[in-house]
Design a protein around this motif. Structure first.
Motif, PDB file in Angstrom:
ATOM      1  N   GLN A  90      33.561  -3.880  -6.924  1.00  0.00           N
ATOM      2  CA  GLN A  90      34.549  -4.624  -7.697  1.00  0.00           C
ATOM      3  C   GLN A  90      34.211  -4.521  -9.189  1.00  0.00           C
ATOM      4  O   GLN A  90      33.043  -4.621  -9.575  1.00  0.00           O
ATOM      5  CB  GLN A  90      34.567  -6.106  -7.278  1.00  0.00           C
ATOM      6  CG  GLN A  90      34.904  -6.333  -5.812  1.00  0.00           C
ATOM      7  CD  GLN A  90      36.357  -6.026  -5.481  1.00  0.00           C
ATOM      8  OE1 GLN A  90      37.137  -5.648  -6.348  1.00  0.00           O
ATOM      9  NE2 GLN A  90      36.710  -6.173  -4.218  1.00  0.00           N
ATOM     10  N   ILE A  91      35.225  -4.330 -10.019  1.00  0.00           N
ATOM     11  CA  ILE A  91      35.043  -4.189 -11.463  1.00  0.00           C
ATOM     12  C   ILE A  91      35.703  -5.385 -12.156  1.00  0.00           C
ATOM     13  O   ILE A  91      36.918  -5.579 -12.035  1.00  0.00           O
ATOM     14  CB  ILE A  91      35.662  -2.882 -11.989  1.00  0.00           C
ATOM     15  CG1 ILE A  91      35.040  -1.675 -11.301  1.00  0.00           C
ATOM     16  CG2 ILE A  91      35.486  -2.795 -13.514  1.00  0.00           C
ATOM     17  CD1 ILE A  91      33.578  -1.482 -11.606  1.00  0.00           C
ATOM     18  N   PHE A  92      34.899  -6.173 -12.859  1.00  0.00           N
ATOM     19  CA  PHE A  92      35.416  -7.318 -13.602  1.00  0.00           C
ATOM     20  C   PHE A  92      35.321  -7.054 -15.107  1.00  0.00           C
ATOM     21  O   PHE A  92      34.429  -6.347 -15.568  1.00  0.00           O
ATOM     22  CB  PHE A  92      34.646  -8.588 -13.239  1.00  0.00           C
ATOM     23  CG  PHE A  92      35.142  -9.248 -11.984  1.00  0.00           C
ATOM     24  CD1 PHE A  92      35.933 -10.384 -12.047  1.00  0.00           C
ATOM     25  CD2 PHE A  92      34.829  -8.718 -10.739  1.00  0.00           C
ATOM     26  CE1 PHE A  92      36.404 -10.992 -10.893  1.00  0.00           C
ATOM     27  CE2 PHE A  92      35.288  -9.318  -9.579  1.00  0.00           C
ATOM     28  CZ  PHE A  92      36.091 -10.455  -9.651  1.00  0.00           C
ATOM     29  N   THR A 141      33.845 -14.266 -16.760  1.00  0.00           N
ATOM     30  CA  THR A 141      34.945 -13.331 -16.513  1.00  0.00           C
ATOM     31  C   THR A 141      36.038 -14.018 -15.716  1.00  0.00           C
ATOM     32  O   THR A 141      35.761 -14.940 -14.922  1.00  0.00           O
ATOM     33  CB  THR A 141      34.461 -12.093 -15.759  1.00  0.00           C
ATOM     34  OG1 THR A 141      35.557 -11.190 -15.584  1.00  0.00           O
ATOM     35  CG2 THR A 141      33.928 -12.455 -14.377  1.00  0.00           C
ATOM     36  N   LYS A 184      39.047 -11.761 -15.084  1.00  0.00           N
ATOM     37  CA  LYS A 184      39.966 -10.649 -14.828  1.00  0.00           C
ATOM     38  C   LYS A 184      39.202  -9.503 -14.166  1.00  0.00           C
ATOM     39  O   LYS A 184      38.036  -9.265 -14.467  1.00  0.00           O
ATOM     40  CB  LYS A 184      40.598 -10.158 -16.134  1.00  0.00           C
ATOM     41  CG  LYS A 184      41.453 -11.201 -16.848  1.00  0.00           C
ATOM     42  CD  LYS A 184      42.084 -10.643 -18.115  1.00  0.00           C
ATOM     43  CE  LYS A 184      41.032 -10.439 -19.211  1.00  0.00           C
ATOM     44  NZ  LYS A 184      40.485 -11.712 -19.697  1.00  0.00           N
ATOM     45  N   TYR A 185      39.900  -8.813 -13.268  1.00  0.00           N
ATOM     46  CA  TYR A 185      39.290  -7.671 -12.592  1.00  0.00           C
ATOM     47  C   TYR A 185      40.278  -6.513 -12.552  1.00  0.00           C
ATOM     48  O   TYR A 185      41.479  -6.672 -12.793  1.00  0.00           O
ATOM     49  CB  TYR A 185      38.831  -8.044 -11.182  1.00  0.00           C
ATOM     50  CG  TYR A 185      39.955  -8.331 -10.218  1.00  0.00           C
ATOM     51  CD1 TYR A 185      40.480  -7.328  -9.409  1.00  0.00           C
ATOM     52  CD2 TYR A 185      40.500  -9.612 -10.115  1.00  0.00           C
ATOM     53  CE1 TYR A 185      41.523  -7.580  -8.537  1.00  0.00           C
ATOM     54  CE2 TYR A 185      41.542  -9.881  -9.236  1.00  0.00           C
ATOM     55  CZ  TYR A 185      42.050  -8.861  -8.451  1.00  0.00           C
ATOM     56  OH  TYR A 185      43.088  -9.124  -7.591  1.00  0.00           O
ATOM     57  N   ASP A 238      41.855  -3.517 -10.143  1.00  0.00           N
ATOM     58  CA  ASP A 238      42.035  -3.124  -8.750  1.00  0.00           C
ATOM     59  C   ASP A 238      41.289  -1.823  -8.497  1.00  0.00           C
ATOM     60  O   ASP A 238      41.609  -0.788  -9.079  1.00  0.00           O
ATOM     61  CB  ASP A 238      43.526  -2.952  -8.463  1.00  0.00           C
ATOM     62  CG  ASP A 238      43.809  -2.578  -7.009  1.00  0.00           C
ATOM     63  OD1 ASP A 238      42.858  -2.405  -6.230  1.00  0.00           O
ATOM     64  OD2 ASP A 238      45.008  -2.447  -6.671  1.00  0.00           O
ATOM     65  N   ARG A 239      40.293  -1.854  -7.614  1.00  0.00           N
ATOM     66  CA  ARG A 239      39.469  -0.673  -7.394  1.00  0.00           C
ATOM     67  C   ARG A 239      40.258   0.478  -6.763  1.00  0.00           C
ATOM     68  O   ARG A 239      39.828   1.635  -6.823  1.00  0.00           O
ATOM     69  CB  ARG A 239      38.259  -1.018  -6.540  1.00  0.00           C
ATOM     70  CG  ARG A 239      38.576  -1.437  -5.115  1.00  0.00           C
ATOM     71  CD  ARG A 239      37.324  -1.889  -4.409  1.00  0.00           C
ATOM     72  NE  ARG A 239      37.585  -2.251  -3.024  1.00  0.00           N
ATOM     73  CZ  ARG A 239      36.682  -2.797  -2.208  1.00  0.00           C
ATOM     74  NH1 ARG A 239      35.467  -3.045  -2.668  1.00  0.00           N
ATOM     75  NH2 ARG A 239      36.987  -3.087  -0.969  1.00  0.00           N
TER      76      ARG A 239
END
Length: 233
Positions: A140-142, A150, A152-153, A155-156
């Motif tokens: 997961q990328i935030f 944080t 917001k992320y 969508d992988r």
């Protein structure tokens, strides 16, 4: 003609060694030789050009003779950055390459490139003009709000991890580097051929990747490489 350009001009400061990391020996063999053997043994590769750290040309040539790597036809000195080293290779190839030749660019410190990865990037480049090895992104990328928070992320499913090998028709590659240098686009310390192409507005095509295709940057990476070699045995 399919030419592999192996970028081996780095110093490897993060390895904490007093020699370039591509010349560190694992099981009595330099890392760069593991990489070159993958290209030497692949039936689609016609020749290899190695861009090596300045002052290490003779060392590499002696290893080429020792390990009988006959496809390496050219050894040239690199630049101060990876991008400069790739450009050195492109300029060197201009008098001897045809527009439709395929140029495969690969990091010398990625010694575990599988045959199917190399085959796929070549075939995709022959079909579409370029190709970059890639894998899905599974973490997961935030996005940071502050250093510590944080909300917001990303969508992988919209992300791909891109690495070498990458492959390009020589005409597109050569013209792109000339344009990038003239306009000072995509030639920073952190740039690579793929990011430069995107900065110039080119569309890139994904090819197959492999989790084994690790980049040896830290001492921990060396231990992982040793583990892969042991599994292979």
């Amino acid at each position: 003609m399919i030419t592999a350009v192996i970028i081996a001009g780095g110093s490897g400061k993060r390895m904490g060694q007093n020699i370039p990391k591509q010349f560190i020996t694992i099981n009595d063999k330099p890392i760069i030789i593991y990489t070159l053997e993958s290209f030497e043994n692949h039936p689609l590769i016609d020749e290899v050009l190695v861009v090596v750290k300045q002052g290490w040309e003779e060392t590499l040539l002696s290893y080429l003779e020792k390990y009988q790597l006959s496809k390496v036809n050219h050894v040239i000195a690199g630049g101060d950055t990876g991008q400069q080293s790739i450009n050195h290779a492109v300029q060197f190839l201009k008098p001897i390459s045809n527009p439709d030749d395929i140029i495969v660019i690969h990091d010398g410190i990625r010694p575990l490139v599988d045959d199917f990865v190399l085959s796929d990037v070549i075939v995709k480049a022959q079909t579409y003009g370029n190709a970059v090895s890639s894998l899905p992104y599974n973490e997961q990328i935030f996005i940071k709000d502050t250093d510590d928070t944080t909300s917001k992320y990303i969508d992988r499913n919209t992300l791909r991890r891109v690495m070498t090998p990458q492959a390009y028709h020589f005409e597109q590659l050569s013209n792109s580097y000339d344009e990038a240098i003239a306009k000072n686009i995509g030639m920073s310390d952190s740039s690579y051929t793929n990011t430069m192409m995107a900065d110039l507005g080119h569309t890139l095509n994904f090819a197959a990747g492999s989790e084994k295709n690790i980049k040896l940057t830290t001492p921990d990476d060396l231990e992982l490489f040793k583990a892969f070699l042991k599994m292979k045995e």
